[in-house]
Structures are given as C-alpha cells and as structure tokens.
Design an enzyme around this catalytic site. Structure first.
Site, mmCIF file in Angstrom:
data_model
loop_
_atom_site.group_PDB
_atom_site.id
_atom_site.type_symbol
_atom_site.label_atom_id
_atom_site.label_comp_id
_atom_site.label_asym_id
_atom_site.label_seq_id
_atom_site.Cartn_x
_atom_site.Cartn_y
_atom_site.Cartn_z
ATOM 1 N N GLY A 14 0.844 -1.208 0.000
ATOM 2 C CA GLY A 14 0.000 0.000 0.000
ATOM 3 C C GLY A 14 0.869 1.244 0.000
ATOM 4 N N THR A 135 5.263 1.231 5.910
ATOM 5 C CA THR A 135 3.838 0.909 6.038
ATOM 6 C C THR A 135 3.208 1.852 7.032
ATOM 7 O OG1 THR A 135 2.137 -0.638 6.772
ATOM 8 C CG2 THR A 135 4.327 -1.011 7.688
ATOM 9 N N ASP A 137 0.798 1.112 8.655
ATOM 10 C CA ASP A 137 0.265 0.297 9.755
ATOM 11 C C ASP A 137 1.200 0.253 10.968
ATOM 12 O OD1 ASP A 137 -1.707 -0.247 7.921
ATOM 13 O OD2 ASP A 137 -0.963 -2.240 7.425
ATOM 14 N N ARG A 170 -23.761 14.376 17.839
ATOM 15 C CA ARG A 170 -23.646 12.978 17.401
ATOM 16 C C ARG A 170 -22.460 12.280 18.066
ATOM 17 N NH1 ARG A 170 -24.698 14.353 11.089
ATOM 18 N NH2 ARG A 170 -26.939 14.019 11.135
ATOM 19 N N GLY A 178 -5.138 0.102 9.255
ATOM 20 C CA GLY A 178 -4.097 -0.303 10.204
ATOM 21 C C GLY A 178 -3.909 -1.805 10.236
ATOM 22 N N ARG A 304 -22.998 7.818 14.269
ATOM 23 C CA ARG A 304 -22.634 7.729 12.845
ATOM 24 C C ARG A 304 -21.232 7.177 12.699
ATOM 25 N NH1 ARG A 304 -25.142 11.025 9.069
ATOM 26 N NH2 ARG A 304 -27.332 11.210 9.606
ATOM 27 N N HIS A 310 -8.690 5.473 2.293
ATOM 28 C CA HIS A 310 -7.381 5.851 1.733
ATOM 29 C C HIS A 310 -7.004 7.300 2.023
ATOM 30 C CE1 HIS A 310 -8.509 2.216 -0.469
ATOM 31 N NE2 HIS A 310 -7.217 1.988 -0.512
HETATM 32 O O1 F6P Z 1 -1.261 -2.004 4.631
HETATM 33 C C1 F6P Z 1 -1.602 -0.670 4.436
HETATM 34 C C2 F6P Z 1 -3.080 -0.504 4.295
HETATM 35 O O2 F6P Z 1 -3.368 0.866 4.179
HETATM 36 C C3 F6P Z 1 -3.913 -1.162 5.390
HETATM 37 O O3 F6P Z 1 -3.980 -0.362 6.537
HETATM 38 C C4 F6P Z 1 -5.230 -1.371 4.698
HETATM 39 O O4 F6P Z 1 -5.964 -2.438 5.243
HETATM 40 C C5 F6P Z 1 -4.803 -1.705 3.310
HETATM 41 O O5 F6P Z 1 -3.523 -1.137 3.120
HETATM 42 C C6 F6P Z 1 -5.722 -1.233 2.219
HETATM 43 O O6 F6P Z 1 -5.186 -1.683 1.037
HETATM 44 P P1 F6P Z 1 -5.645 -1.311 -0.418
HETATM 45 O O7 F6P Z 1 -5.166 0.061 -0.723
HETATM 46 O O8 F6P Z 1 -4.996 -2.331 -1.277
HETATM 47 O O9 F6P Z 1 -7.137 -1.371 -0.398
#
Ligand code: F6P
Length: 404
Positions: A14, A135, A137, A170, A178, A304, A310
């Site tokens: 990612g 990453t 994450d 709300r 993550g 909500r 992204h």
């Molecule tokens: O590994 C990074 C990440 O942003 C994760 O947090 C998320 O689950 C995943 O990528 C989403 O991936 P993609 O952009 O392929 O949907």
C-alpha cells in the site's frame, strides 16, 4: 570495492507518505557515489515484467528534481503482487533476465511485511536487495516510513470531525486503516483527543464502551450552556469482538497478496451502541432534560460511522517521514554496497546505519497494551475496565528510542 553500478528502486504494497523521499534518498545518495538508479515501475508486478519493457526511467538529477518528497504516494508506483504466488515456474529466472537486460546490479525495495518477505525470497535467490521499511500500519519491528504521516492525518480528521459531531450532538465512530494492529488508531486517536479508542489488541466489552460514552457524552451535553456535545471513537479496522473474532465484512473480498480486505468494524461499533441506546430508559430522560427529544422523530442521540479509508495515507508526507525516507534511502544504498543483502534499514542516527535481517524486521509488532494503561489513567476508554499503569524505570545510555 563494490561492483554495483546501477540500482533498481521498487515500492510495493500500500502506498503512503515518505516513499518519494525514499526514492530521492536512494537516487541522490547513489548519484553522489557515481551510481545510477532507475525506477522499476509498479512494484513486484513491474519487476516480473521488467524483461518486457523497452526502457527504464533513470533517476538522474533532472528526473529526481521533478519528484516532490513532501507528497505522499510513490513516483515508482505500486502493486500487491507476491512473486511466489505468480503462476509461473520461471518467475525468478524471468526476473534475473530483466535485471540483466537493464544491467541492474541490485535493488532497493520499500514496503511492509509482505514486501519484506519477498525481499527475503529474492535475496535467497541471489538477487542483491535491501529493504526500506514502509507501512502506515506501523506493524514492523522498526519504524516504517508512512506511519507518522498517516497518524497525523488520522489525528487531524478525527479532530476536525468534532465540529460536525458537536453541531449535531452525534456520537462519531471513525474507522481507520491499520490492518491487524492498532498503532494508527491509538496514536491518531490520542493525537485527536478521542474519547475512546478500540484496537485489535484489546477485545472489546461494549458495555464498558457504552458506560464510558454515557458518562462522558451525557455529561458534556448536560453541562453545555447551548446543550452541545459529541463523543469521538476511533476504531481500528482490524477490531475483534470479545471472543477474538474479527469484525470485518466478508463481502469486501481479498487483495492480491491474498489478505482479507478489512471493512465494517465502524459499522459494528455503531450498531452495538445504537442497540444499547434504544434499550436504555435513561436515554429518553436525557433527551428530554436536554431539550432534544422529539417523539417518534428524535428519541435517541445519533451514532454515525465515518470511514476515511485511503484518505489517511494520501496527500502529503509529514516532515518526519521525509527525513526518515531520505535517511533510509541513503542508508539502503550504503548497505547494498556493503553487501548486506536481505537486510532492512532500521535507522540512520548520526553516522550510524542501523540494520537488521529483513526476516526479523517483518515480524508483526502489536501495540504494547501495557502502555495503553497509561492512557486509560488519563481517561481514554479502550473498551475494557481501565487497568493500572504498571510502570518501571529504565535509564537510557545512547540507545535508540522508537519514534512511534
Ligand atoms: O497495509 C496498508 C493498508 O493501508 C492497510 O492499513 C489497509 O488495510 C490496506 O492497506 C488497504 O489496502 P488497499 O489500498 O490495497 O485497499
């Protein structure tokens, strides 16, 4: 003397903040040593198909100056392709042929755990390569570029959402990326002064969340001179219920690495709170006392969920990630020249380049729940009864302290 004259740069998995700084760090440092670097486009898919390309883009001074280190994403492009999963018995031969075709002697590969496992794989097949941890994450052993940028964005979104939450009284549940760990939810949530943070490392007791929400949110609205209040929950997408089962939506499918796409934790949290609000006779009392009650129309506060998706990893890179990216990129070049194939750059601190075997670097790092108790003492709910912060003292003598 190393024989490396041309380095290929790959970004994989990612995208996130800081990657363009990694690319620039590699290219400019290599250039300073008289080594050329080139882009291998679109992650491992591009590496696999390199042999079919007519040309590769050289990261010469002019091309590199067009890359903005402060922008997130990667000029080199990404894919989620695991080489060992490609249905081709000649995958590694094909890759080596591509590298020979363009006289690429070694690779710098930036990515997370899956990407790192391929670095180990390539190194064992005799391809010289160094891994730069990346990453959002933050689930690798060392710091990974992109984490700081994502945490800052999460904190900003969650803080900004308070204005709309407050206007409508709300309860807002913000589900953040993550993967299977809660680093980004925790750090972003704390950064936004969220009321409640739910992470996979702590199985959630929704009765505890509800009680905390009632005490905090009801109190806020009651005390407000204009009867306004909100309650912010940041939830990690990889959340588990009390039985340890993940709460994702099965219909989201799997990605190219074969991982389940995670989605639905925020919705689940909302439903749990709504259920309790509907069944709690004190809620109508609260609505009446605060002048919000409208029979048949507005009988319980609204919950909500918001899923920035992204948005948490796009846009800009934090200054920290640009710094780390430059240093890690340059460090990777030096590690390649030193013949440390199959290693991950951990940090460059002063003139020391810290590194470790990639096979170790990619072992999953979870949130240390011992630290969570500190935040519980400050009043944040983590979906369990608050625990005492069992602290210890430890004197540091020049060792590295992790940034996040
Ligand atoms: O590994 C990074 C990440 O942003 C994760 O947090 C998320 O689950 C995943 O990528 C989403 O991936 P993609 O952009 O392929 O949907």
């Amino acid at each position: 003397m190393s024989s490396i004259k041309r380095i290929g740069v790959i970004t994989s998995g990612g995208d996130c903040g800081g990657l363009n700084a990694v690319i620039k760090g590699v290219a400019r440092y290599a250039y300073s040593l008289g080594i050329e670097s080139v882009v291998i486009p679109n992650g491992y898919a591009g590496l696999y198909n390199l042999v079919d390309l007519d040309k590769v883009v050289s990261l010469n001074a002019e091309r590199v100056s067009k890359i903005e280190a402060s922008l997130a994403g990667s000029e080199a492009g990404h894919s989620r392709v695991k080489l060992s999963k490609i249905k081709d018995p000649n995958t590694y031969e094909r890759i080596k042929e591509g590298l020979r075709k363009f006289a690429i002697d070694a690779l710098v590969i930036s990515g997370g755990d899956d990407t790192g496992s391929v670095v180990v794989d390539l190194a064992s097949h005799g391809v010289p390569c160094i891994h730069v941890p990346k990453t959002m994450d933050l689930d690798l052993q060392p710091y990974s570029v992109g984490g700081d940028s994502a945490v800052n964005r999460i904190a900003t979104f969650a803080r900004d959402l308070k204005t709309t939450g407050l206007s409508h009284n709300r309860i807002l549940v913000i589900e953040v990326f993550g993967r299977y760990v809660g680093h980004t939810a925790l750090r972003g949530g704390v950064g936004a002064e969220a009321d409640c943070i739910l992470i996979p490392e702590i199985p959630v007791d929704f009765d505890v969340v509800y009680e905390h929400m009632k005490a905090t949110y009801f109190g806020r609205v009651m005390r407000s001179d204009v009867k306004a209040g909100t309650y912010i929950i940041v939830v990690a997408e990889g959340l588990k219920n009390a039985s340890g089962e993940m709460l994702y939506d099965e219909s989201a499918g799997v990605d190219a690495f074969g991982h389940k796409k995670l989605a639905g934790a925020g919705k689940y949290v909302r439903q749990q709170l709504e259920k309790r609000l509907k069944n709690d006779p004190e809620v109508i009392e609260f609505m009446k006392k605060t002048g919000m009650y409208a029979p048949g129309v507005y009988e319980i506060p609204e919950v909500r969920e918001v899923t920035p998706g992204h948005l948490v990893r796009c846009g800009g890179s934090s200054a920290f990630d640009v710094n780390f990216g430059y240093k890690a990129g340059a460090g990777a070049v030096l590690l390649l020249l030193e013949g440390k194939t199959g290693n991950t750059v951990v940090n460059v601190d002063g003139n020391k380049i810290y590194h470790m075997p990639t096979s170790e670097a990619i072992k999953r790092r979870e949130v240390d729940v011992k630290e969570v108790a500190l935040f519980e003492s400050l009043g944040i709910c983590f979906g369990r009864r608050p625990q005492r912060f069992e602290h210890e003292f430890s004197e540091v003598n020049g060792s590295i302290i992790r940034h996040l």
